[in-house]
Scaffold this motif. Sequence first.
Motif, PDB file in Angstrom:
ATOM      1  N   ARG A  38      -0.956 -13.858  -9.482  1.00 10.19           N
ATOM      2  CA  ARG A  38      -0.482 -12.651  -8.796  1.00 10.19           C
ATOM      3  C   ARG A  38       0.122 -13.063  -7.454  1.00 10.19           C
ATOM      4  NH1 ARG A  38      -3.931  -7.695  -6.448  1.00 10.19           N
ATOM      5  NH2 ARG A  38      -5.442  -9.346  -6.237  1.00 10.19           N
ATOM      6  N   ILE A  40       1.608 -11.805  -3.999  1.00  7.15           N
ATOM      7  CA  ILE A  40       1.507 -10.606  -3.170  1.00  7.15           C
ATOM      8  C   ILE A  40       2.401 -10.792  -1.949  1.00  7.15           C
ATOM      9  CG2 ILE A  40      -0.081  -9.081  -1.946  1.00  7.15           C
ATOM     10  CD1 ILE A  40      -2.303 -10.505  -3.694  1.00  7.15           C
ATOM     11  N   GLU A  45       1.926  -5.023   0.299  1.00  4.07           N
ATOM     12  CA  GLU A  45       2.220  -3.754  -0.358  1.00  4.07           C
ATOM     13  C   GLU A  45       2.709  -3.921  -1.793  1.00  4.07           C
ATOM     14  OE1 GLU A  45       1.681  -0.713   0.865  1.00  4.07           O
ATOM     15  OE2 GLU A  45       0.775  -1.682   2.610  1.00  4.07           O
ATOM     16  N   GLU A  46       3.184  -5.118  -2.164  1.00  5.30           N
ATOM     17  CA  GLU A  46       3.720  -5.328  -3.506  1.00  5.30           C
ATOM     18  C   GLU A  46       3.115  -6.581  -4.134  1.00  5.30           C
ATOM     19  OE1 GLU A  46       8.006  -4.431  -4.368  1.00  5.30           O
ATOM     20  OE2 GLU A  46       8.160  -4.675  -2.186  1.00  5.30           O
ATOM     21  N   SER A 154      -3.283  -6.936 -13.217  1.00  7.72           N
ATOM     22  CA  SER A 154      -3.008  -6.797 -11.796  1.00  7.72           C
ATOM     23  C   SER A 154      -1.849  -5.831 -11.652  1.00  7.72           C
ATOM     24  CB  SER A 154      -2.645  -8.149 -11.175  1.00  7.72           C
ATOM     25  OG  SER A 154      -1.341  -8.553 -11.572  1.00  7.72           O
ATOM     26  N   ALA A 155      -1.474  -5.565 -10.404  1.00  7.40           N
ATOM     27  CA  ALA A 155      -0.341  -4.670 -10.179  1.00  7.40           C
ATOM     28  C   ALA A 155       0.958  -5.274 -10.683  1.00  7.40           C
ATOM     29  CB  ALA A 155      -0.225  -4.333  -8.689  1.00  7.40           C
ATOM     30  N   LEU A 223       2.074   2.179 -10.894  1.00  7.78           N
ATOM     31  CA  LEU A 223       1.569   1.120 -10.030  1.00  7.78           C
ATOM     32  C   LEU A 223       0.340   1.582  -9.246  1.00  7.78           C
ATOM     33  CD1 LEU A 223       4.751  -0.601  -8.549  1.00  7.78           C
ATOM     34  CD2 LEU A 223       3.113  -1.533 -10.190  1.00  7.78           C
ATOM     35  N   GLN A 227      -3.250  -0.150  -9.523  1.00  9.40           N
ATOM     36  CA  GLN A 227      -3.824  -0.728  -8.309  1.00  9.40           C
ATOM     37  C   GLN A 227      -5.182  -0.106  -7.994  1.00  9.40           C
ATOM     38  OE1 GLN A 227      -2.491  -3.437  -6.527  1.00  9.40           O
ATOM     39  NE2 GLN A 227      -4.632  -3.331  -5.901  1.00  9.40           N
ATOM     40  N   ARG A 228      -5.330   1.201  -8.239  1.00  4.13           N
ATOM     41  CA  ARG A 228      -6.631   1.836  -8.014  1.00  4.13           C
ATOM     42  C   ARG A 228      -7.679   1.245  -8.947  1.00  4.13           C
ATOM     43  NH1 ARG A 228      -3.662   6.703  -7.406  1.00  4.13           N
ATOM     44  NH2 ARG A 228      -4.100   7.295  -9.568  1.00  4.13           N
ATOM     45  N   SER A 231      -8.517  -2.271  -7.703  1.00  7.86           N
ATOM     46  CA  SER A 231      -9.313  -2.176  -6.476  1.00  7.86           C
ATOM     47  C   SER A 231     -10.741  -1.767  -6.789  1.00  7.86           C
ATOM     48  CB  SER A 231      -8.679  -1.171  -5.510  1.00  7.86           C
ATOM     49  OG  SER A 231      -7.394  -1.596  -5.102  1.00  7.86           O
TER      50      SER A 231
END
Length: 246
Positions: A38, A40, A45-46, A154-155, A223, A227-228, A231
């Motif tokens: 991943r 980042i 933010e992305e 992942s995102a 997204l 992401q939630r 997290s």
Amino acid sequence: MNLQINIGVDDVGPYLIHSRREIIALLRRLTGQRELVRMIFSEGEEAVATAVLEVGEDSVIIDSAPSAQQLERVLASSSISFDTALERIRIAFFATRIEPCMHDGLPALRIPLPDTMVRLQRREYYRVLTPRCSIQMEKEEGPPPVSFAVQNVSAGGIALIDDEKVLNPAKGTEYSNCELMLPGAQSVIATLCVMNCCDITLYNGRTARRIGCAFVNPNAAMLALVQRYVSKLERDQNARLHGGGL
């Protein structure tokens, strides 16, 4: 070091690797096992799914971002974080400089060899994630959706296990209308693009195919949902880690 990811411990000092030889060895193992990484950026933010393509004595070549717009934001970022797992041990490393390059005739990214890496010694921390991903195969006879176990999410994308080796693993292959069912959350529909592939040996001795896929042009709502979910998993894992429940 600019930590844009939640390492899950208050003090990363005990988990830092400073040995140049060990850092190179770990990165080359990521390359050999084709682990999904991943990346980042944009001040955290992305995130997109990528992979380590080649490790030299002074630099590391990373697969490029999926879109030109994301690539532009990656190159404009002042710090970039990389988060992955190697044999269920969490690995993180960081870069403050990144530049475009070519690798095997394809666009890629180059970063300096990291001065340090984070390796969480507790194997239990980074658990394999097991939602299910249903993919409707595009065939004329219209078969029912085929389900695959998802190794991690992942995102930026997912890594799925193709037990029967029914998917085309060629890089760049896209699968539309993929339903990713997240435990405890609503399903999301996404288009997946194959980024990397390797054969792995399962615990029962069988061979299966692990395919790393990136989300293609995901919308903001999707997204946010993914992401939630990620997290929440990280919070739950951190709670178990600090609570001694492992």
